[in-house]
Design a protein around this motif. Structure first.
Motif, mmCIF file in Angstrom:
data_model
loop_
_atom_site.group_PDB
_atom_site.id
_atom_site.type_symbol
_atom_site.label_atom_id
_atom_site.label_comp_id
_atom_site.label_asym_id
_atom_site.label_seq_id
_atom_site.Cartn_x
_atom_site.Cartn_y
_atom_site.Cartn_z
ATOM 1 N N ASN A 80 0.873 -1.170 0.000
ATOM 2 C CA ASN A 80 0.000 0.000 0.000
ATOM 3 C C ASN A 80 0.908 1.217 0.000
ATOM 4 O OD1 ASN A 80 -2.779 -0.439 -0.109
ATOM 5 N ND2 ASN A 80 -2.973 -0.796 2.079
ATOM 6 N N CYS A 81 0.652 2.191 -0.875
ATOM 7 C CA CYS A 81 1.474 3.400 -0.853
ATOM 8 C C CYS A 81 0.690 4.572 -1.441
ATOM 9 C CB CYS A 81 2.782 3.194 -1.609
ATOM 10 S SG CYS A 81 2.558 2.876 -3.358
ATOM 11 N N PRO A 82 1.033 5.785 -1.036
ATOM 12 C CA PRO A 82 0.293 6.954 -1.512
ATOM 13 C C PRO A 82 0.681 7.370 -2.919
ATOM 14 C CG PRO A 82 2.046 7.656 -0.047
ATOM 15 C CD PRO A 82 2.046 6.148 -0.034
ATOM 16 N N PHE A 83 -0.287 7.947 -3.613
ATOM 17 C CA PHE A 83 -0.018 8.635 -4.870
ATOM 18 C C PHE A 83 -0.384 10.109 -4.699
ATOM 19 C CE2 PHE A 83 -1.679 9.443 -9.415
ATOM 20 C CZ PHE A 83 -0.530 10.117 -9.751
ATOM 21 N N MET A 84 -1.673 10.425 -4.587
ATOM 22 C CA MET A 84 -2.104 11.818 -4.458
ATOM 23 C C MET A 84 -2.416 12.174 -3.004
ATOM 24 S SD MET A 84 -2.068 13.055 -7.582
ATOM 25 C CE MET A 84 -3.205 14.439 -7.630
ATOM 26 N N LEU A 85 -1.497 11.900 -2.121
ATOM 27 C CA LEU A 85 -1.645 12.271 -0.716
ATOM 28 C C LEU A 85 -0.459 13.132 -0.306
ATOM 29 C CD1 LEU A 85 -2.958 9.019 1.045
ATOM 30 C CD2 LEU A 85 -4.261 11.019 0.295
ATOM 31 N N PRO A 86 -0.630 13.996 0.724
ATOM 32 C CA PRO A 86 0.415 14.972 1.064
ATOM 33 C C PRO A 86 1.585 14.375 1.836
ATOM 34 C CG PRO A 86 -1.468 15.223 2.518
ATOM 35 C CD PRO A 86 -1.870 14.220 1.475
ATOM 36 N N TYR A 87 2.582 15.204 1.998
ATOM 37 C CA TYR A 87 3.801 14.851 2.728
ATOM 38 C C TYR A 87 3.482 14.416 4.153
ATOM 39 C CZ TYR A 87 8.315 15.426 5.064
ATOM 40 O OH TYR A 87 9.453 15.213 5.795
ATOM 41 N N HIS A 88 4.155 13.338 4.586
ATOM 42 C CA HIS A 88 4.075 12.899 5.987
ATOM 43 C C HIS A 88 5.400 12.224 6.324
ATOM 44 C CE1 HIS A 88 2.254 9.917 3.286
ATOM 45 N NE2 HIS A 88 2.694 8.965 4.100
ATOM 46 N N GLY A 89 6.216 12.874 7.086
ATOM 47 C CA GLY A 89 7.580 12.420 7.340
ATOM 48 C C GLY A 89 7.700 11.530 8.550
#
Length: 273
Positions: A168-177
């Motif tokens: 599972n991984c983001p495409f159109m989601l914001p930065y989260h470090g």
């Protein structure tokens, strides 16, 4: 199966003694049943915030969790990870598990030590034997590693032939470090990442309306409230209230093949040849 039966040195893959590799001498430590192969990493503002929300240790963390339970920006018409687990046979490892354990019997590996983590290690250099694992889960983790290709190659090494990988991984989601955020992935990117596997399949997990709702609320929260503090949590809650319900449109939109172009998150499965 005993955890010791699948462990090896993360550097040379040699046999381990009580606290060191018998071949190269690399040391590790134990804390109860937990094996630790790396020290505590440097934390970031986002990593501290994640810890606060996961463990509910601060007022801000608890307030964020309360708000998320009411007006979350995330909606999955179908839980692909749950389906993967339902069909998974044999030994399953979650790399980058965080502080959770998805179900009893899953071996957890994470960079941060917490009570549910079995092995504290860098997932690009796992202390697991070649071809010893049946299933590997990478849930919201490859965006946080500087070299995802090396991580996927490591997964291929530890998987048995016929073993499965779930991403599972983001495409159109914001930065989260957590602790850093290096990249998001398109469908093309995931297919390329899994080029040495067979039967690769990439699908939207969070659809376009979840992406839009999340980005809209995050924009307001960061511009008005700053980064990961109480003002951020309050601003995001205010932004979410009038729009959070739009995410449910993904029950219709995520089924469209073209939705991968603007999906919030993608999931992928593949088989090790």
């Amino acid at each position: 199966m005993s955890l010791d039966a699948i462990l090896c040195c993360p550097s040379c893959h040699g046999a381990l003694g009580e606290t060191a590799c018998r071949s190269c001498g690399r040391t590790f430590s134990r804390a109860g049943d937990q094996r630790r192969f790396v020290g505590a990493p440097a934390t970031s503002t986002d990593a501290k915030f994640q810890s606060e929300t996961q463990n509910g240790t601060t007022f801000t963390g608890r307030l964020f969790n309360l708000g998320k339970s009411i007006v979350s920006s995330e909606f999955q018409p179908h839980d692909h990870l749950k389906s993967f687990l339902a069909s998974a046979q044999g030994l399953t490892v979650e790399l980058g598990s965080g502080s959770r354990r998805l179900r009893p019997g899953i071996v957890t590996v994470d960079l941060f030590a917490s009570p549910n983590v079995d092995i504290v290690a860098d997932i690009v250099e796992t202390p697991l034997l070649d071809a010893s694992i049946d299933n590997v889960i990478l849930d919201s983790v490859i965006e946080h590693v500087p070299d995802p290709t090396a991580v996927v190659a490591e997964v291929r090494r530890i998987l048995k032939p016929g073993g499965q990988i779930f991403i599972n991984c983001p495409f159109m989601l914001p930065y989260h470090g957590y602790p850093k955020h290096y990249q998001n992935f398109t469908r093309d990117g995931l297919e390329h990442l899994l080029r040495d596997f067979s039967q690769a399949r990439v699908r939207p997990a969070f659809g376009p309306m979840t992406a839009w709702t999340n980005m809209t609320a995050e924009t307001f929260a960061v511009m008005v409230g700053g980064e990961r503090g109480l003002a951020y949590v309050l601003a995001k809650g205010v932004a979410m209230l009038p729009i959070f319900w739009l995410k449910y449109l993904d029950a219709l939109f995520v089924r469209a093949e073209r939705s991968h172009r603007i999906a919030g998150m993608l999931c992928a499965t593949a088989v090790r040849p």
